[in-house]
Design an enzyme around this catalytic site. Structure first.
Site, PDB file in Angstrom:
ATOM      1  N   ASP A 124    -108.638  58.685  43.462  1.00 35.72           N
ATOM      2  CA  ASP A 124    -108.636  58.945  41.907  1.00 35.72           C
ATOM      3  C   ASP A 124    -108.165  60.438  42.099  1.00 35.72           C
ATOM      4  O   ASP A 124    -108.916  61.163  42.625  1.00 35.72           O
ATOM      5  CB  ASP A 124    -109.874  58.712  41.208  1.00 35.72           C
ATOM      6  N   ILE A 138    -105.173  54.628  42.172  1.00 35.64           N
ATOM      7  CA  ILE A 138    -106.488  54.031  41.713  1.00 35.64           C
ATOM      8  C   ILE A 138    -106.399  52.416  41.808  1.00 35.64           C
ATOM      9  O   ILE A 138    -107.422  51.839  41.861  1.00 35.64           O
ATOM     10  CB  ILE A 138    -107.119  54.327  40.563  1.00 35.64           C
ATOM     11  N   TYR A 171     -99.869  62.159  24.655  1.00 36.47           N
ATOM     12  CA  TYR A 171     -99.293  62.111  25.995  1.00 36.47           C
ATOM     13  C   TYR A 171     -98.273  63.190  26.058  1.00 36.47           C
ATOM     14  O   TYR A 171     -98.000  64.061  27.125  1.00 36.47           O
ATOM     15  CB  TYR A 171     -98.349  60.860  26.027  1.00 36.47           C
ATOM     16  N   GLY A 220     -96.826  52.920  40.314  1.00 34.67           N
ATOM     17  CA  GLY A 220     -96.371  52.373  39.129  1.00 34.67           C
ATOM     18  C   GLY A 220     -94.721  52.251  39.056  1.00 34.67           C
ATOM     19  O   GLY A 220     -94.111  51.959  40.301  1.00 34.67           O
ATOM     20  N   GLN A 221     -94.229  52.145  37.921  1.00 28.89           N
ATOM     21  CA  GLN A 221     -92.658  51.826  37.857  1.00 28.89           C
ATOM     22  C   GLN A 221     -91.794  53.154  38.451  1.00 28.89           C
ATOM     23  O   GLN A 221     -90.823  52.553  39.374  1.00 28.89           O
ATOM     24  CB  GLN A 221     -92.307  51.997  36.141  1.00 28.89           C
ATOM     25  N   LEU A 222     -92.176  54.135  38.479  1.00 20.87           N
ATOM     26  CA  LEU A 222     -91.270  55.374  39.162  1.00 20.87           C
ATOM     27  C   LEU A 222     -92.047  55.502  40.626  1.00 20.87           C
ATOM     28  O   LEU A 222     -91.046  55.524  41.519  1.00 20.87           O
ATOM     29  CB  LEU A 222     -91.557  56.616  38.555  1.00 20.87           C
ATOM     30  N   LYS A 233     -98.326  66.488  28.527  1.00 16.58           N
ATOM     31  CA  LYS A 233     -97.018  66.749  29.354  1.00 16.58           C
ATOM     32  C   LYS A 233     -96.331  68.495  28.766  1.00 16.58           C
ATOM     33  O   LYS A 233     -96.040  68.933  29.897  1.00 16.58           O
ATOM     34  CB  LYS A 233     -95.794  65.928  29.087  1.00 16.58           C
TER      35      LYS A 233
HETATM   36  P1  NAD Z   1     -96.656  53.852  35.548  1.00 15.23           P
HETATM   37  O1  NAD Z   1     -98.030  53.870  34.290  1.00 15.23           O
HETATM   38  O2  NAD Z   1     -95.944  52.910  35.663  1.00 15.23           O
HETATM   39  O3  NAD Z   1     -97.618  54.233  36.729  1.00 15.23           O
HETATM   40  C1  NAD Z   1     -98.495  55.427  36.784  1.00 15.23           C
HETATM   41  C2  NAD Z   1     -99.598  55.185  37.846  1.00 15.23           C
HETATM   42  O4  NAD Z   1    -100.527  55.948  38.290  1.00 15.23           O
HETATM   43  C3  NAD Z   1    -100.217  53.704  38.010  1.00 15.23           C
HETATM   44  O5  NAD Z   1     -99.870  52.845  39.292  1.00 15.23           O
HETATM   45  C4  NAD Z   1    -101.808  54.137  37.840  1.00 15.23           C
HETATM   46  O6  NAD Z   1    -102.760  53.000  38.470  1.00 15.23           O
HETATM   47  C5  NAD Z   1    -101.747  55.508  38.624  1.00 15.23           C
HETATM   48  N1  NAD Z   1    -102.883  56.134  38.018  1.00 15.23           N
HETATM   49  C6  NAD Z   1    -103.225  56.164  36.731  1.00 15.23           C
HETATM   50  N2  NAD Z   1    -104.457  57.122  36.706  1.00 15.23           N
HETATM   51  C7  NAD Z   1    -104.849  57.475  37.794  1.00 15.23           C
HETATM   52  C8  NAD Z   1    -105.696  58.380  38.550  1.00 15.23           C
HETATM   53  N3  NAD Z   1    -106.756  59.028  37.765  1.00 15.23           N
HETATM   54  N4  NAD Z   1    -105.610  58.651  39.808  1.00 15.23           N
HETATM   55  C9  NAD Z   1    -104.560  57.847  40.614  1.00 15.23           C
HETATM   56  N5  NAD Z   1    -103.418  57.090  40.008  1.00 15.23           N
HETATM   57  C10 NAD Z   1    -103.470  56.834  38.864  1.00 15.23           C
HETATM   58  O7  NAD Z   1     -96.239  55.099  35.230  1.00 15.23           O
HETATM   59  P2  NAD Z   1     -94.561  55.590  35.488  1.00 15.23           P
HETATM   60  O8  NAD Z   1     -93.625  54.940  34.761  1.00 15.23           O
HETATM   61  O9  NAD Z   1     -94.321  55.102  37.050  1.00 15.23           O
HETATM   62  O10 NAD Z   1     -94.530  57.026  35.266  1.00 15.23           O
HETATM   63  C11 NAD Z   1     -94.696  57.874  36.487  1.00 15.23           C
HETATM   64  C12 NAD Z   1     -94.561  59.442  35.874  1.00 15.23           C
HETATM   65  O11 NAD Z   1     -93.272  59.766  35.199  1.00 15.23           O
HETATM   66  C13 NAD Z   1     -95.355  59.882  34.876  1.00 15.23           C
HETATM   67  O12 NAD Z   1     -96.268  60.896  34.950  1.00 15.23           O
HETATM   68  C14 NAD Z   1     -95.081  59.604  33.554  1.00 15.23           C
HETATM   69  O13 NAD Z   1     -95.400  60.364  32.525  1.00 15.23           O
HETATM   70  C15 NAD Z   1     -93.520  60.072  33.941  1.00 15.23           C
HETATM   71  N6  NAD Z   1     -92.458  59.432  32.984  1.00 15.23           N
HETATM   72  C16 NAD Z   1     -92.286  58.188  32.960  1.00 15.23           C
HETATM   73  C17 NAD Z   1     -91.325  57.679  32.033  1.00 15.23           C
HETATM   74  C18 NAD Z   1     -90.892  56.278  32.238  1.00 15.23           C
HETATM   75  O14 NAD Z   1     -89.896  55.792  31.199  1.00 15.23           O
HETATM   76  N7  NAD Z   1     -91.505  55.530  32.991  1.00 15.23           N
HETATM   77  C19 NAD Z   1     -90.586  58.422  31.446  1.00 15.23           C
HETATM   78  C20 NAD Z   1     -90.925  59.998  31.345  1.00 15.23           C
HETATM   79  C21 NAD Z   1     -91.718  60.189  32.069  1.00 15.23           C
END
Ligand code: NAD
Length: 315
Positions: A49, A35, A138, A11-13, A142
């Protein structure tokens, strides 16, 4: 020697945190999982998963994991499309991780929280300890997740640490369906010389952070001495706050041709309106010396520089 499993690594982070952890601990010490398969397989990766507890446990045993960064979640706007599925992934995924952490006596767990835990009853700036009435599934998941983390810390001595991230701005991986995604998209449109259509009203103020600060905050919290930490729920974390109009005007200083229109998305506007427009992160600053480096001006400059390079290379 630490062995780290990142769940939700694509994901993004996750993509940026994985690179930072590999740099710190070595490529062999970091196992990415998701996944979805990664676009480039340049590190150890498991298709996993988080809801499959047995597969998670076997992966942890196979790689002799000592720490988990559990990032997998469904984010704010996307989560509203299917609240029950969002609750299932966000909550039961975390419970699988915490349960295994307790059983296998893992050293440390990282759990990202969000400003989505705040609600209309939260004063501004949002204090560390305050009234919270999250409006999205969400945010509810959290907040409950934060409390489960504190519970496992108190009851089972699981060393779980957490940050309440603001909206994250980055250029490497696109965001996954949050309410602050406009603050990434506007940079792409600026560099692509396309008119930007903003789904939030021009004066909607939200807390934001540039990815290098978010990654550094995560590593610093995870390295902090345990007895310095006064909470194992999410720490408030802040860098700057801005409105779409302010960000647009800052980008226009570099790309004067950028045009904007406002086409409001009711769902995301109502989510944004329920969140705090700024956050008081003095507890993080006091406990483990948190200091942000990037404000709106330096974020804009750096984002444009990197995005121009990235999009030129892709042509
Ligand atoms: P994202 O949606 O870009 O990435 C999430 C990843 O989780 C994806 O690659 C997805 O394929 C994977 N995923 C989803 N369901 C899954 C499962 N059942 N098993 C395994 N992997 C699974 O999200 P992000 O922006 O990278 O966020 C990462 C964390 O940081 C999250 O918990 C989010 O709540 C938190 N967060 C992000 C932001 C933001 O601005 N990006 C802000 C606050 C908090």
């Amino acid at each position: 020697m630490e062995k780290i499993l990142i769940i939700g690594a694509n994901g993004q982070l996750g993509t940026e945190l994985s690179a930072a952890l590999q740099k710190k601990y070595g490529q062999e010490a970091v196992i990415g999982s998701d996944i979805r398969k990664p676009q480039e397989e340049n590190s150890i990766f498991e298709l996993l998963d988080v809801l499959d507890g047995e597969a998670l446990l076997s992966s942890i045993k196979k790689h002799k994991i000592t720490q988990i960064y559990h990032l997998a979640a469904i984010l704010s706007a996307k989560g509203e499309e299917n609240p029950k599925q969002t609750w299932n992934i966000n909550m039961n995924g975390l419970l699988n991780v915490l349960e295994i952490a307790q059983q296998e006596k893992l050293n440390k767990i990282y759990y990202p929280s969000s400003i989505a835990v705040f609600g209309t009853s939260t004063p501004s700036p949002a204090p560390q300890y305050t009234s919270m009435n999250p409006s999205t599934i969400y945010g509810i998941s959290k907040r409950a997740g934060e409390q489960w983390c504190e519970y496992y810390f108190n009851k089972y001595n699981v060393d779980v640490r957490s940050l309440r991230y603001p909206g994250l701005i980055s250029y490497k991986t696109l965001p996954g369906g949050g309410t602050t995604d406009y603050a990434v998209d506007i940079f792409y449109k600026a560099v692509e010389a396309t008119k930007f259509s903003c789904f939030l009203e021009e004066n909607t103020r939200l807390p934001m952070m540039y990815m290098p600060d978010a990654v550094r905050a995560t590593l610093e919290l995870m390295e902090a001495e345990k007895d310095k930490l006064s909470t194992h729920e999410g720490y408030n974390l802040n860098a700057f706050d801005c409105t779409p109009k302010e960000l647009y005007e800052e980008i226009k200083k570099h790309i004067p041709t950028l045009e904007i229109e406002y086409k409001i998305d009711k769902l995301r506007q109502s989510i944004a309106d329920s969140w705090s427009d700024t956050v008081d992160d003095s507890v993080a600053r006091k406990d483990w010396n948190w200091q942000h480096q990037y404000d709106m001006e330096s974020t804009t400059k750096d984002m444009l520089l990197h995005l121009k390079n990235k999009l030129t290379l892709q042509k």
